[in-house]
Write a protein that holds these residues in place. Structure first.
Motif, PDB file in Angstrom:
ATOM      1  N   PRO A 287      -8.336  12.617  -0.934  1.00 24.56           N
ATOM      2  CA  PRO A 287      -8.640  11.909   0.326  1.00 24.56           C
ATOM      3  C   PRO A 287      -7.770  10.685   0.575  1.00 24.56           C
ATOM      4  O   PRO A 287      -7.826  10.094   1.649  1.00 24.56           O
ATOM      5  CB  PRO A 287     -10.108  11.501   0.152  1.00 24.56           C
ATOM      6  N   THR A 288      -6.941  10.294  -0.380  1.00 28.38           N
ATOM      7  CA  THR A 288      -6.160   9.068  -0.189  1.00 28.38           C
ATOM      8  C   THR A 288      -5.040   9.294   0.823  1.00 28.38           C
ATOM      9  O   THR A 288      -4.466  10.372   0.902  1.00 28.38           O
ATOM     10  CB  THR A 288      -5.542   8.576  -1.521  1.00 28.38           C
ATOM     11  N   GLU A 289      -4.737   8.240   1.582  1.00 24.56           N
ATOM     12  CA  GLU A 289      -3.783   8.364   2.683  1.00 24.56           C
ATOM     13  C   GLU A 289      -2.485   7.611   2.438  1.00 24.56           C
ATOM     14  O   GLU A 289      -2.447   6.652   1.685  1.00 24.56           O
ATOM     15  CB  GLU A 289      -4.410   7.829   3.966  1.00 24.56           C
ATOM     16  N   ALA A 290      -1.436   8.094   3.075  1.00 24.37           N
ATOM     17  CA  ALA A 290      -0.158   7.381   3.071  1.00 24.37           C
ATOM     18  C   ALA A 290       0.626   7.805   4.312  1.00 24.37           C
ATOM     19  O   ALA A 290       0.283   8.811   4.946  1.00 24.37           O
ATOM     20  CB  ALA A 290       0.629   7.691   1.811  1.00 24.37           C
ATOM     21  N   TYR A 291       1.667   7.072   4.636  1.00 21.88           N
ATOM     22  CA  TYR A 291       2.566   7.497   5.699  1.00 21.88           C
ATOM     23  C   TYR A 291       3.377   8.677   5.194  1.00 21.88           C
ATOM     24  O   TYR A 291       3.951   8.630   4.107  1.00 21.88           O
ATOM     25  CB  TYR A 291       3.506   6.356   6.122  1.00 21.88           C
ATOM     26  N   VAL A 292       3.384   9.748   5.950  1.00 19.96           N
ATOM     27  CA  VAL A 292       4.097  10.962   5.535  1.00 19.96           C
ATOM     28  C   VAL A 292       4.966  11.448   6.689  1.00 19.96           C
ATOM     29  O   VAL A 292       4.448  11.804   7.747  1.00 19.96           O
ATOM     30  CB  VAL A 292       3.101  12.064   5.135  1.00 19.96           C
TER      31      VAL A 292
ATOM     32  N   SER B 145       0.846  -1.180   0.000  1.00 24.80           N
ATOM     33  CA  SER B 145       0.000   0.000   0.000  1.00 24.80           C
ATOM     34  C   SER B 145       0.885   1.234   0.000  1.00 24.80           C
ATOM     35  O   SER B 145       1.979   1.222   0.559  1.00 24.80           O
ATOM     36  CB  SER B 145      -0.860   0.014   1.268  1.00 24.80           C
ATOM     37  N   THR B 146       0.416   2.271  -0.628  1.00 27.00           N
ATOM     38  CA  THR B 146       1.250   3.487  -0.682  1.00 27.00           C
ATOM     39  C   THR B 146       1.416   4.063   0.727  1.00 27.00           C
ATOM     40  O   THR B 146       2.198   4.969   0.935  1.00 27.00           O
ATOM     41  CB  THR B 146       0.629   4.554  -1.612  1.00 27.00           C
ATOM     42  N   ARG B 147       0.687   3.491   1.707  1.00 26.23           N
ATOM     43  CA  ARG B 147       0.956   3.877   3.111  1.00 26.23           C
ATOM     44  C   ARG B 147       2.420   3.603   3.424  1.00 26.23           C
ATOM     45  O   ARG B 147       3.044   4.294   4.198  1.00 26.23           O
ATOM     46  CB  ARG B 147       0.105   3.027   4.053  1.00 26.23           C
ATOM     47  N   ASP B 148       2.933   2.527   2.801  1.00 28.98           N
ATOM     48  CA  ASP B 148       4.298   2.089   3.139  1.00 28.98           C
ATOM     49  C   ASP B 148       5.366   2.949   2.487  1.00 28.98           C
ATOM     50  O   ASP B 148       6.541   2.802   2.763  1.00 28.98           O
ATOM     51  CB  ASP B 148       4.496   0.633   2.697  1.00 28.98           C
ATOM     52  N   LEU B 149       4.945   3.836   1.619  1.00 28.19           N
ATOM     53  CA  LEU B 149       5.947   4.626   0.905  1.00 28.19           C
ATOM     54  C   LEU B 149       6.818   5.417   1.861  1.00 28.19           C
ATOM     55  O   LEU B 149       7.954   5.736   1.573  1.00 28.19           O
ATOM     56  CB  LEU B 149       5.267   5.542  -0.108  1.00 28.19           C
TER      57      LEU B 149
ATOM     58  N   VAL C 282       5.427  17.508 -12.777  1.00 29.31           N
ATOM     59  CA  VAL C 282       5.382  16.432 -11.794  1.00 29.31           C
ATOM     60  C   VAL C 282       3.931  16.098 -11.467  1.00 29.31           C
ATOM     61  O   VAL C 282       3.075  16.981 -11.460  1.00 29.31           O
ATOM     62  CB  VAL C 282       6.156  16.828 -10.513  1.00 29.31           C
ATOM     63  N   ALA C 283       3.658  14.796 -11.261  1.00 28.46           N
ATOM     64  CA  ALA C 283       2.290  14.360 -10.979  1.00 28.46           C
ATOM     65  C   ALA C 283       2.295  13.264  -9.914  1.00 28.46           C
ATOM     66  O   ALA C 283       2.114  12.086 -10.230  1.00 28.46           O
ATOM     67  CB  ALA C 283       1.626  13.867 -12.260  1.00 28.46           C
ATOM     68  N   PRO C 284       2.505  13.641  -8.652  1.00 28.15           N
ATOM     69  CA  PRO C 284       2.592  12.634  -7.590  1.00 28.15           C
ATOM     70  C   PRO C 284       1.293  11.856  -7.427  1.00 28.15           C
ATOM     71  O   PRO C 284       0.216  12.400  -7.617  1.00 28.15           O
ATOM     72  CB  PRO C 284       2.892  13.460  -6.338  1.00 28.15           C
ATOM     73  N   SER C 285       1.428  10.576  -7.070  1.00 31.20           N
ATOM     74  CA  SER C 285       0.258   9.686  -7.018  1.00 31.20           C
ATOM     75  C   SER C 285      -0.203   9.405  -5.598  1.00 31.20           C
ATOM     76  O   SER C 285      -1.190   8.709  -5.409  1.00 31.20           O
ATOM     77  CB  SER C 285       0.627   8.347  -7.675  1.00 31.20           C
ATOM     78  N   ASN C 286       0.536   9.922  -4.603  1.00 31.16           N
ATOM     79  CA  ASN C 286       0.173   9.591  -3.222  1.00 31.16           C
ATOM     80  C   ASN C 286       0.652  10.683  -2.273  1.00 31.16           C
ATOM     81  O   ASN C 286       1.474  11.530  -2.637  1.00 31.16           O
ATOM     82  CB  ASN C 286       0.805   8.253  -2.835  1.00 31.16           C
ATOM     83  N   ALA C 287       0.147  10.643  -1.060  1.00 31.73           N
ATOM     84  CA  ALA C 287       0.401  11.704  -0.082  1.00 31.73           C
ATOM     85  C   ALA C 287       1.889  11.873   0.207  1.00 31.73           C
ATOM     86  O   ALA C 287       2.397  12.988   0.307  1.00 31.73           O
ATOM     87  CB  ALA C 287      -0.358  11.417   1.211  1.00 31.73           C
ATOM     88  N   HIS C 288       2.587  10.750   0.306  1.00 35.87           N
ATOM     89  CA  HIS C 288       4.016  10.828   0.619  1.00 35.87           C
ATOM     90  C   HIS C 288       4.769  11.596  -0.461  1.00 35.87           C
ATOM     91  O   HIS C 288       5.537  12.517  -0.185  1.00 35.87           O
ATOM     92  CB  HIS C 288       4.605   9.423   0.767  1.00 35.87           C
TER      93      HIS C 288
ATOM     94  N   GLY D 259       6.621   8.865  10.565  1.00 37.99           N
ATOM     95  CA  GLY D 259       5.578   9.468   9.752  1.00 37.99           C
ATOM     96  C   GLY D 259       4.211   9.098  10.241  1.00 37.99           C
ATOM     97  O   GLY D 259       4.037   8.143  11.004  1.00 37.99           O
ATOM     98  N   ARG D 260       3.246   9.909   9.849  1.00 39.89           N
ATOM     99  CA  ARG D 260       1.860   9.666  10.254  1.00 39.89           C
ATOM    100  C   ARG D 260       1.048   9.374   9.013  1.00 39.89           C
ATOM    101  O   ARG D 260       1.434   9.717   7.904  1.00 39.89           O
ATOM    102  CB  ARG D 260       1.284  10.923  10.928  1.00 39.89           C
ATOM    103  N   VAL D 261      -0.093   8.776   9.193  1.00 41.79           N
ATOM    104  CA  VAL D 261      -0.991   8.608   8.059  1.00 41.79           C
ATOM    105  C   VAL D 261      -1.611   9.964   7.779  1.00 41.79           C
ATOM    106  O   VAL D 261      -2.216  10.574   8.657  1.00 41.79           O
ATOM    107  CB  VAL D 261      -2.094   7.576   8.370  1.00 41.79           C
ATOM    108  N   LEU D 262      -1.363  10.460   6.589  1.00 44.31           N
ATOM    109  CA  LEU D 262      -1.860  11.782   6.209  1.00 44.31           C
ATOM    110  C   LEU D 262      -2.590  11.667   4.876  1.00 44.31           C
ATOM    111  O   LEU D 262      -2.230  10.849   4.031  1.00 44.31           O
ATOM    112  CB  LEU D 262      -0.681  12.744   6.070  1.00 44.31           C
ATOM    113  N   ARG D 263      -3.595  12.517   4.700  1.00 46.10           N
ATOM    114  CA  ARG D 263      -4.263  12.549   3.396  1.00 46.10           C
ATOM    115  C   ARG D 263      -3.424  13.365   2.414  1.00 46.10           C
ATOM    116  O   ARG D 263      -2.699  14.272   2.826  1.00 46.10           O
ATOM    117  CB  ARG D 263      -5.654  13.177   3.526  1.00 46.10           C
ATOM    118  N   TYR D 264      -3.558  13.036   1.152  1.00 47.40           N
ATOM    119  CA  TYR D 264      -2.863  13.729   0.071  1.00 47.40           C
ATOM    120  C   TYR D 264      -3.019  15.242   0.220  1.00 47.40           C
ATOM    121  O   TYR D 264      -2.033  15.995   0.190  1.00 47.40           O
ATOM    122  CB  TYR D 264      -3.463  13.258  -1.247  1.00 47.40           C
ATOM    123  N   VAL D 265      -4.251  15.686   0.434  1.00 45.52           N
ATOM    124  CA  VAL D 265      -4.515  17.122   0.513  1.00 45.52           C
ATOM    125  C   VAL D 265      -3.783  17.755   1.697  1.00 45.52           C
ATOM    126  O   VAL D 265      -3.240  18.859   1.600  1.00 45.52           O
ATOM    127  CB  VAL D 265      -6.044  17.402   0.588  1.00 45.52           C
TER     128      VAL D 265
END
Ligand SMILES: Cc1ncc(C[n+]2csc(CCOP(=O)(O)OP(=O)(O)O)c2C)c(N)n1
Ligand SMILES: Cc1ncc(C[n+]2csc(CCOP(=O)(O)OP(=O)(O)O)c2C)c(N)n1
Ligand SMILES: [Mg+2]
Ligand SMILES: [Mg+2]
Lengths: 365, 319, 365, 319
Positions: free
Chosen positions: A193-198, A2-6, A161-167, A16-22
């Motif tokens: 609204p998508t989340e990842a570890y940031v 999962s992109t959480r692991d990024l 640039v076009a990032p695909s996830n919050a990280h 890092g915390r789970v953060l939304r892209y926005v």
């Protein structure tokens, strides 16, 4: 995966915390505004209570109306103003709620921003970030849904640039603001609204390296912006069939690292590129061509299929709007066709597909 | 008109003369194909750039259009680097990359000009935003043609400059033509530019006889108010006339779109002999001689300079 | 062979007169204005004594100021006006002396012209022709030299054509004016004086078929707009080395016929595409990708090299401007490298190359 | 005010009422997610579209913005096709392709609206060019918001329309906001729009109280002069107020950017009860009942209509 692991993969950071892209976007701009007084934000409605879908929330309260302000409806002049301010040594972030509106800024972006450093003999720089959001879903329609980043990839002097996830959103935004060149920062409404570890502390994700998001041996799937997410879902569907797909995220589209993609296709001999726009002269065409140039010179053949928006105008009616976009099922089918050309036409189990598609609004994937 | 102090008189004359002679030399050299980009000459229009730039401080900014030699010179841009740029040499003010239509001399606060009409207007606003933030009272002068006032970006820029109270001097060089098309065939009400600008709350001034001192006085009066922040942007429309063809070194009164009768009054009103006549003959001789010297030097500099090396093709694409 | 002969080849017509590209353009517009009262011409300086480098010469005298008129400097509104007139049933031809200026028209072209027929449910059509000239040579510089047609190829709803010779210029212009869709008509300044046999009577060259201009077995050269001419010259240089090149002119870029190109590459296994703009996300990328998609599925490998503008800004100084563009020598070298990868680096005889290059301003080739 | 003939009174009331009730129903249905595109409601702003369109002949043209239901209905667009379009149905006025922001009903001379602010202004000029060529005295009304007057294309369009004496009625629906930003934060001089337009030689009129009959009378007076060619373009600025949120069905007075105090005078001045009071109670009841009937019918039509078949995705890309 999962992109959480990024948070781990990329920045080698296990915190890092789970953060939304926005929120990751907002945090990056906030941290850079705090660090560098030259940074400011301008654009229609960046300072109202909706704060551009939340992406500029709180910045007005923290930095005041001198450093974040709305503008008149005047995309052409406002783009030129941002460019001039950048030439003068400031670091503007110009925001557009839809990428479609950038068509009003093309003259300034293509004829001035991209060329100023060169045509003025290196005397000045244009450290400008232009944020724009690709709209999707639910009746956005013909003029609020376009992914036009390939137009900017065409132009030397611009970065894209076009990032695909919050990280990545945070790391790329910090890199873009610190870049001394004009950077077109492409966001996607459905990624917000998508989340990842940031990681909390600032970090940059500069151009240079595409990322292998998931390993696989049968086919290489390259997805742009939120199409990377769709590719991850397609991978799950393919796995059910025993097909393993390697997923690659280019992250930066200009400059573009294709070595990582070439390396993968050299192994899989099969490539599916999923654009977040029309395929004709799109990012997928550039990626496919570079792979063909390299592998062709090595005498290595490969199969390739480009996917993207249907070659039509985006309709509002849901029944046909749904057919306009690539989705996990269609991506999986295209990949399956390359891997098993002789196999009978395969369709992923609709429920599985729907489920994968539903996920979109929840995350983390 | 109040007596003009001798220093100013000499400075203004020298500037007018320098621009005229520089461009006459450009026109003379041009057929030899040594000059490597299209040239839009300001011959006949010098008094606008000179009247404005003479009042500006060295650390104020100014930027012109593709018809930009006059502003570049009047603002104090390096003359050798200008001629070298026209020759496409590595020593040019943009290293041979921009040519005549993209002049810049940051050291002397000449901000870049552009070949796309109107594009530099909002760029000037951006500079002004930075100057306002800086808070030292510096201003930026942005020159534009009468044709540029038809572009939407001009109006968007007026509104934003007024809204944000930016220290911008918009200078419209109204020579009544866009290429070969007279203003009356392009603008519904050809003489309403100032009136229109005023609807944005921007003080607008018009000088119809290209009098270099009138232009000077208007700005000299407004500038302190701009520096103190009492004024935001101001607008200055100066009627003037392009003596040569739109682009290139020649005359084009045989082309049929305009007549020498239209030209004559502007020749009679030429500011260069007028100001020359205000000088002592000796003063004038000294200045003329010096002008010839520096112009000749710029040509020699350009001739002797090398072309850019092949490596320059790919340098400065990205910072 | 010479494009003079196209009178025969294409229209199967042995008559016709030697006409310059610029005169063929003018003749096409003249004939259509005479035939169809709905056709009119608008654009900056179309009606002055220079008549847009001669391409609109005499039309004012013949049709009067109602049907051919200059405009204020207002590209955005003038483009919208032309689109509105087309929606209302007229057939406007909107002319721009440089393609670079189209950046001011992008919003109307991309968001309205391309989408109107679809987003209004087919209720109206946009029979519009937008003419623009790519500038080249002699200090045109950063903002008067761009070939940006790939941006328009990206957009469904627009058609794009870039004729390479006088014969096609006339046939494509007549087809474009009679087309019920917005057509971006791409011209090139250096083609204006080039000559070809051009039939007197009206004829159309609609989209559908790329043309094999010259046969060859070792390598396929595809050239766009005046790069087709450069490819013809490169072919002569290659012939000295015993290398035969097949030359293909796509003519219409959208819709784009790649079957003809695929067929050729299936035979030669080698492709060089020469763009008249930057290669990234360019027409060459689209062509290369389509060939890769088809031949890849057939298990056929091929070598490919894209050429185009150097990935930089066009400088004015002649020493480096010359390096900005592909030319016959560079095209020939690239092709030679594909045909004889193991051969020592080959450079065409400079005199031959220069000669070929000089020809450009004369014609017929 | 001169007495208004009963027919006009009934027509105007019916049009106002129909728009209001149609959009109230849209707002009611909206939460059910049956309506498939963003809706920008004109509730509170009806009198502008009605005042203008009531004077236009059936063969005159009118086009609105993405806030376009009112113009569509006032000009006589098919109500069933409108509701079906909002539902994304195949029977919609653009076959479910354009949605609420891209309305068109060519049969009733409703030209298309657009989701990109300002884009339809020059489109109207193109139609006007064709109408002028046609020579029958037909005109086109182009509606735009106060925010649209900030876009450069508005100024380019004013100049060209005046230059070519085109039969265009520019109608500015000034509701003082662009999304959530008040005009004072976007325009240097917020109440100078008419004054600015006049500098193009275009007659400009302003109605500050949304009085549907004042709007009507101004146009009724100017229209014959436009048809005869005595007038070219005219400009009409109508102050009005958006009662609901910028996009969507709800109120947003809790959002903090505006207050109900600001709203109240506009509610007190609501043209619908005002005009209703001018009618005989019976007349009114008849009209109200009819309005309910046709609105209900449009909903039923939309509900029962099919969605576009998959084949529609690729039809109408090219003509
Ligand atoms: C946006 C744009 N449109 C058209 C042109 C072509 N063009 C070059 S100069 C010119 C005339 C400009 O007239 P004006 O602004 O009055 O300046 P002048 O040449 O009279 O000094 C035009 C139309 C251009 N360079 N840029
Ligand atoms: C060119 C462009 N810029 C920005 C937007 C986003 N946007 C949509 S509506 C709107 C406000 C327009 O205000 P106004 O013209 O006054 O019309 P109103 O909504 O008040 O009727 C904005 C900025 C857009 N659609 N198009
Ligand atoms: Mg002029
Ligand atoms: Mg408004």
């Amino acid at each position: 995966m999962s992109t959480r692991d990024l948070g781990q993969d990329a920045a080698g950071n296990t915190g890092g915390r789970v953060l939304r892209y926005v929120d990751a976007l907002r945090e990056a701009v906030d941290q850079e505004m705090a660090r560098d007084p030259r940074v400011f934000v301008m654009g229609l409605d960046v300072d109202d209570h909706k704060a551009l879908q939340g992406s500029t929330k709180g910045l007005l309260q923290k930095y005041g109306p001198e450093r974040i302000f709305t503008t008149p409806l005047a995309e052409d002049a406002m783009t030129g103003t941002a460019i001039g301010a950048a030439m003068a040594g400031m670091r503007p972030i110009h925001v557009h709620i839809r990428m479609d509106f950038l068509m009003l800024s093309m003259n300034q972006l293509v004829n001035m921003a991209a060329k100023a450093h060169y045509m003025y003999g290196g005397a000045i720089k244009v450290p400008l970030v232009v944020r724009s959001i690709i709209g999707k879903s639910w009746g956005q329609g013909p003029q609020h849904s376009q992914g036009l980043y390939a137009m900017f990839m065409q132009i030397p002097g611009l970065k894209v640039v076009a990032p695909s996830n919050a990280h990545d959103a945070k790391g790329c935004m910090l890199a873009a603001i610190r870049d001394d060149n004009p950077v077109m920062f492409v966001e996607h409404r459905l990624l917000y609204p998508t989340e990842a570890y940031v990681p909390e502390e600032p970090y940059t994700l500069p151009p240079g390296k595409s990322r292998v998001v998931m390993p696989g041996g049968d086919v290489t799937l390259v997805g742009i912006s939120n199409m990377l997410v769709e590719c991850l879902r397609a991978r799950e569907l393919l796995a059910d069939e025993g097909v393993t797909a390697e997923i690659i995220d280019p992250i930066w589209l200009s400059p573009l690292d294709t070595d990582t993609i070439v390396k993968s296709v050299r192994k899989t001999r099969r490539l599916v590129v999923v654009d977040n726009g029309w395929t004709m002269c799109g990012a997928g065409a550039e990626i496919t061509s570079r792979v063909a140039e390299v592998l062709g010179s090595e005498g290595i053949g490969f199969q390739v299929q480009r996917l993207g928006f249907a070659p039509t105008i985006c309709p509002t009616s849901p029944t046909i709007e749904d057919l306009f976009y690539p989705n996990p099922a269609r991506i999986a089918q295209a990949a399956h066709r390359l891997v098993r050309p002789k196999a009978p036409e395969w369709k992923p189990d609709p429920d599985r597909a729907v489920l994968a598609y539903q996920k979109q609004f929840r995350g983390p994937f | 008109m109040p007596a003009i102090d001798p220093q100013t008189l000499r400075r203004v004359y020298r500037s007018l003369r320098l621009i005229r002679r520089f461009e006459e030399e450009v026109a003379r050299i041009y057929p030899a194909d040594k000059i490597k980009s299209p040239v839009h000459l300001s011959i006949g229009q010098e008094s606008v750039a000179v009247g404005v730039c003479d009042v500006l401080a060295a650390d104020d900014l100014a930027g012109g259009t593709y018809r930009g030699h006059a502003v570049y010179i009047a603002k104090g841009g390096d003359l050798n680097a200008l001629m070298a740029e026209l020759y496409g040499k590595d020593t040019g003010c943009t290293r041979g990359k921009g040519g005549s239509m993209h002049l810049m001399d940051i050291k002397h606060n000449v901000i870049g000009s552009s070949a796309v009409v109107g594009t530099t207007i909002p760029i000037a606003l951006g500079y002004a935003l930075a100057l306002k933030r800086e808070g030292k009272g510096r201003v930026v002068a942005s020159f534009l043609g009468d044709g540029a006032t038809e572009e939407g970006v001009f109006h968007e820029s007026l509104n934003f400059a007024a809204l944000k109270h930016l220290p911008v001097i918009f200078v419209c060089e109204n020579n009544f033509y866009a290429i070969h098309t007279p203003i009356a065939r392009r603008q519904a009400i050809p003489d309403a530019i100032c009136e229109r600008v005023k609807t944005y709350g921007i003080p607008a001034y018009r000088v119809t006889d290209a009098d270099v001192f009138k232009i000077r006085d208007i700005l000299a009066d407004a500038l302190p108010k701009m520096r103190s922040g009492e004024y935001g942007p101001i607008f200055l429309e100066c009627h003037t006339y392009r003596w040569r063809e739109h682009v290139g070194p020649a005359n084009d009164y045989d082309a049929g779109y305009r007549s020498t009768d239209e030209l004559q009054p502007w020749v009679d009103n030429d500011q260069i002999p007028r100001v020359a006549a205000m000088l002592e003959p000796d003063e004038r001789r000294v200045i003329d001689a010096d002008v010839e010297k520096v112009v000749a030097a710029s040509i020699e500099f350009a001739e002797k300079s090398p072309f850019p090396p092949p490596s320059e093709l790919m340098t400065h694409v990205y910072a």
